[in-house]
Design a protein around this motif. Structure first.
Motif, PDB file in Angstrom:
ATOM      1  N   ALA A   1       0.851  -1.190   0.000  1.00  0.00           N
ATOM      2  CA  ALA A   1       0.000   0.000   0.000  1.00  0.00           C
ATOM      3  C   ALA A   1       0.887   1.240   0.000  1.00  0.00           C
ATOM      4  O   ALA A   1       1.989   1.222   0.552  1.00  0.00           O
ATOM      5  CB  ALA A   1      -0.935   0.018   1.197  1.00  0.00           C
ATOM      6  N   VAL A   2       0.374   2.291  -0.638  1.00  0.00           N
ATOM      7  CA  VAL A   2       1.102   3.561  -0.732  1.00  0.00           C
ATOM      8  C   VAL A   2       0.153   4.676  -0.310  1.00  0.00           C
ATOM      9  O   VAL A   2      -0.998   4.727  -0.755  1.00  0.00           O
ATOM     10  CB  VAL A   2       1.606   3.830  -2.165  1.00  0.00           C
ATOM     11  CG1 VAL A   2       2.525   5.034  -2.187  1.00  0.00           C
ATOM     12  CG2 VAL A   2       2.303   2.609  -2.742  1.00  0.00           C
ATOM     13  N   VAL A   3       0.659   5.581   0.539  1.00  0.00           N
ATOM     14  CA  VAL A   3      -0.127   6.700   1.054  1.00  0.00           C
ATOM     15  C   VAL A   3       0.579   8.004   0.692  1.00  0.00           C
ATOM     16  O   VAL A   3       1.812   8.047   0.631  1.00  0.00           O
ATOM     17  CB  VAL A   3      -0.295   6.593   2.583  1.00  0.00           C
ATOM     18  CG1 VAL A   3      -0.922   7.848   3.159  1.00  0.00           C
ATOM     19  CG2 VAL A   3      -1.148   5.385   2.936  1.00  0.00           C
ATOM     20  N   SER A   4      -0.188   9.059   0.440  1.00  0.00           N
ATOM     21  CA  SER A   4       0.425  10.356   0.150  1.00  0.00           C
ATOM     22  C   SER A   4      -0.419  11.503   0.695  1.00  0.00           C
ATOM     23  O   SER A   4      -1.646  11.477   0.604  1.00  0.00           O
ATOM     24  CB  SER A   4       0.606  10.551  -1.358  1.00  0.00           C
ATOM     25  OG  SER A   4       1.127  11.849  -1.619  1.00  0.00           O
ATOM     26  N   THR A   5       0.271  12.516   1.233  1.00  0.00           N
ATOM     27  CA  THR A   5      -0.367  13.775   1.617  1.00  0.00           C
ATOM     28  C   THR A   5       0.217  14.944   0.828  1.00  0.00           C
ATOM     29  O   THR A   5      -0.158  16.094   1.070  1.00  0.00           O
ATOM     30  CB  THR A   5      -0.163  14.054   3.119  1.00  0.00           C
ATOM     31  OG1 THR A   5       1.241  14.091   3.404  1.00  0.00           O
ATOM     32  CG2 THR A   5      -0.844  12.994   3.970  1.00  0.00           C
ATOM     33  N   GLN A   6       1.110  14.663  -0.115  1.00  0.00           N
ATOM     34  CA  GLN A   6       1.765  15.714  -0.884  1.00  0.00           C
ATOM     35  C   GLN A   6       1.235  15.767  -2.313  1.00  0.00           C
ATOM     36  O   GLN A   6       0.989  14.721  -2.925  1.00  0.00           O
ATOM     37  CB  GLN A   6       3.282  15.494  -0.898  1.00  0.00           C
ATOM     38  CG  GLN A   6       3.912  15.638   0.469  1.00  0.00           C
ATOM     39  CD  GLN A   6       5.417  15.769   0.405  1.00  0.00           C
ATOM     40  OE1 GLN A   6       5.979  16.054  -0.648  1.00  0.00           O
ATOM     41  NE2 GLN A   6       6.081  15.575   1.530  1.00  0.00           N
ATOM     42  N   ARG A   7       1.094  16.962  -2.834  1.00  0.00           N
ATOM     43  CA  ARG A   7       0.610  17.146  -4.204  1.00  0.00           C
ATOM     44  C   ARG A   7       1.544  16.468  -5.195  1.00  0.00           C
ATOM     45  O   ARG A   7       2.769  16.510  -5.067  1.00  0.00           O
ATOM     46  CB  ARG A   7       0.496  18.636  -4.542  1.00  0.00           C
ATOM     47  CG  ARG A   7      -0.603  19.385  -3.824  1.00  0.00           C
ATOM     48  CD  ARG A   7      -0.680  20.824  -4.312  1.00  0.00           C
ATOM     49  NE  ARG A   7      -1.106  20.900  -5.704  1.00  0.00           N
ATOM     50  CZ  ARG A   7      -0.500  21.640  -6.629  1.00  0.00           C
ATOM     51  NH1 ARG A   7       0.572  22.339  -6.328  1.00  0.00           N
ATOM     52  NH2 ARG A   7      -0.971  21.660  -7.870  1.00  0.00           N
ATOM     53  N   HIS A   8       0.942  15.839  -6.193  1.00  0.00           N
ATOM     54  CA  HIS A   8       1.626  15.273  -7.355  1.00  0.00           C
ATOM     55  C   HIS A   8       2.470  14.036  -7.048  1.00  0.00           C
ATOM     56  O   HIS A   8       3.176  13.548  -7.930  1.00  0.00           O
ATOM     57  CB  HIS A   8       2.484  16.331  -8.047  1.00  0.00           C
ATOM     58  CG  HIS A   8       1.689  17.481  -8.576  1.00  0.00           C
ATOM     59  ND1 HIS A   8       2.275  18.644  -9.020  1.00  0.00           N
ATOM     60  CD2 HIS A   8       0.348  17.651  -8.738  1.00  0.00           C
ATOM     61  CE1 HIS A   8       1.333  19.485  -9.425  1.00  0.00           C
ATOM     62  NE2 HIS A   8       0.151  18.892  -9.262  1.00  0.00           N
ATOM     63  N   ALA A   9       2.425  13.521  -5.826  1.00  0.00           N
ATOM     64  CA  ALA A   9       3.091  12.256  -5.519  1.00  0.00           C
ATOM     65  C   ALA A   9       2.100  11.137  -5.841  1.00  0.00           C
ATOM     66  O   ALA A   9       1.043  11.022  -5.205  1.00  0.00           O
ATOM     67  CB  ALA A   9       3.504  12.200  -4.054  1.00  0.00           C
ATOM     68  N   VAL A  10       2.405  10.322  -6.841  1.00  0.00           N
ATOM     69  CA  VAL A  10       1.451   9.337  -7.366  1.00  0.00           C
ATOM     70  C   VAL A  10       1.607   7.991  -6.662  1.00  0.00           C
ATOM     71  O   VAL A  10       2.672   7.361  -6.718  1.00  0.00           O
ATOM     72  CB  VAL A  10       1.634   9.159  -8.886  1.00  0.00           C
ATOM     73  CG1 VAL A  10       0.615   8.151  -9.420  1.00  0.00           C
ATOM     74  CG2 VAL A  10       1.496  10.498  -9.602  1.00  0.00           C
ATOM     75  N   CYS A  11       0.544   7.559  -6.007  1.00  0.00           N
ATOM     76  CA  CYS A  11       0.488   6.230  -5.395  1.00  0.00           C
ATOM     77  C   CYS A  11       0.057   5.236  -6.468  1.00  0.00           C
ATOM     78  O   CYS A  11      -0.886   5.501  -7.229  1.00  0.00           O
ATOM     79  CB  CYS A  11      -0.520   6.197  -4.259  1.00  0.00           C
ATOM     80  SG  CYS A  11      -0.273   7.440  -2.971  1.00  0.00           S
ATOM     81  N   ALA A  12       0.704   4.080  -6.526  1.00  0.00           N
ATOM     82  CA  ALA A  12       0.376   3.094  -7.559  1.00  0.00           C
ATOM     83  C   ALA A  12       0.487   1.679  -7.002  1.00  0.00           C
ATOM     84  O   ALA A  12       1.403   1.371  -6.236  1.00  0.00           O
ATOM     85  CB  ALA A  12       1.304   3.251  -8.759  1.00  0.00           C
ATOM     86  N   ILE A  13      -0.452   0.838  -7.396  1.00  0.00           N
ATOM     87  CA  ILE A  13      -0.336  -0.602  -7.154  1.00  0.00           C
ATOM     88  C   ILE A  13      -0.706  -1.313  -8.455  1.00  0.00           C
ATOM     89  O   ILE A  13      -1.386  -0.736  -9.320  1.00  0.00           O
ATOM     90  CB  ILE A  13      -1.200  -1.090  -5.970  1.00  0.00           C
ATOM     91  CG1 ILE A  13      -2.686  -0.695  -6.150  1.00  0.00           C
ATOM     92  CG2 ILE A  13      -0.682  -0.521  -4.665  1.00  0.00           C
ATOM     93  CD1 ILE A  13      -3.540  -1.831  -6.584  1.00  0.00           C
ATOM     94  N   THR A  14      -0.232  -2.550  -8.620  1.00  0.00           N
ATOM     95  CA  THR A  14      -0.532  -3.322  -9.829  1.00  0.00           C
ATOM     96  C   THR A  14      -1.263  -4.604  -9.452  1.00  0.00           C
ATOM     97  O   THR A  14      -1.012  -5.190  -8.389  1.00  0.00           O
ATOM     98  CB  THR A  14       0.756  -3.660 -10.604  1.00  0.00           C
ATOM     99  OG1 THR A  14       1.650  -4.393  -9.767  1.00  0.00           O
ATOM    100  CG2 THR A  14       1.432  -2.400 -11.108  1.00  0.00           C
TER     101      THR A  14
END
Length: 255
Positions: free
Chosen positions: A90-103
């Motif tokens: 899992a990927v989490v983000s609170t910053q603009r333009h940081a792209v979380c990705a899973i496949t």
């Protein structure tokens, strides 16, 4: 050959600054069982084809996604501080333009955001990760009240194709008694035999977990959009169907 990635836009009431994309298998350059838009690194696709596919996807994104090495676990990483190819699910983000990705290629992708548009997450929720608490781990890392969150359930193997043994069903029921409602006896099987087979509904199992967390606003997964990776071979990769296959990507970020 279609030269543009064919993507699905999640149908959910996310804030305007929350952006998300779900790829299909269409619109890339990979060949054979990986045809055509394979985005998974840890398969045996041609690395040059993978690089080309990811470059084509990049036109829709504000930055290079954080591509992770998934192990069907519950580890969560921060997209803004992730090392190269971290091991996580899992990927989490609170910053603009940081792209979380899973496949995925049958496992359930779960995208999450809060109503204020301050935090997003992408979760790789195969049955094992879902049972072990991958969604719960991501929600905890988001660090906002759970009743402010919403979820979108992306393309996964559907309830008419996901056949499992009693051991899988028992794991879910041990965690949550209501999970029994997500399983029906598979055609040709019987529950009173030594090794009964069951059809499991990953979407319902995820909704039960989300509901227990206090997340009631859930889209996709047969509610607003219906998918089955196994039964749509022209549109989706499926590990259960083909074994050797590519991977779709589920992506989310703050704009």
């Amino acid at each position: 050959m279609n030269r543009q990635p064919q993507c699905i836009l999640p149908d959910w009431p996310a804030p305007a600054n929350v952006k998300a994309l779900q790829t299909t298998r269409q619109g890339g350059v990979s060949l054979g069982p990986y045809a055509s838009l394979n985005l998974g690194e840890f398969v045996s696709d041609d690395p040059l084809a993978l690089a080309c596919n990811r470059q084509r996807l990049a036109q829709w994104l504000p930055s290079e996604p954080v591509w992770i090495k998934q192990v069907h676990g519950v580890d969560v990483i921060d997209a803004a501080a992730a090392p190269c190819a971290p091991v996580a699910d899992a990927v989490v983000s609170t910053q603009r333009h940081a792209v979380c990705a899973i496949t995925t290629a049958d496992c359930l992708p779960v995208l999450l955001c809060d109503r204020a548009g301050t935090v997003v997450a992408a979760v790789h929720a195969g049955w094992k990760g879902l049972a072990d608490g991958a969604v719960e781990a991501a929600v905890a890392r988001m660090a906002v009240p759970t009743d402010t969150l919403m979820a979108w359930l992306g393309p996964a193997i559907g309830p008419q194709a996901f056949e499992v043994g009693s051991e899988v069903r028992d794991i879910f029921i041990a965690h949550q008694a209501e999970a029994a409602t997500a399983f029906v006896v598979a055609p040709g099987s019987a529950p009173d035999t030594d090794t009964p087979k069951w059809l499991g509904d990953l979407y319902q199992l995820a909704r039960l977990r989300l509901e227990r967390l206090g997340i009631s606003q859930v889209s996709g997964g047969g509610i607003t959009q219906s998918f089955c990776t196994y039964s749509e071979p022209e549109r989706f990769f499926s590990y259960r169907r083909d074994v050797v296959t590519g991977r779709m990507a589920s992506l989310i970020w703050l704009d």
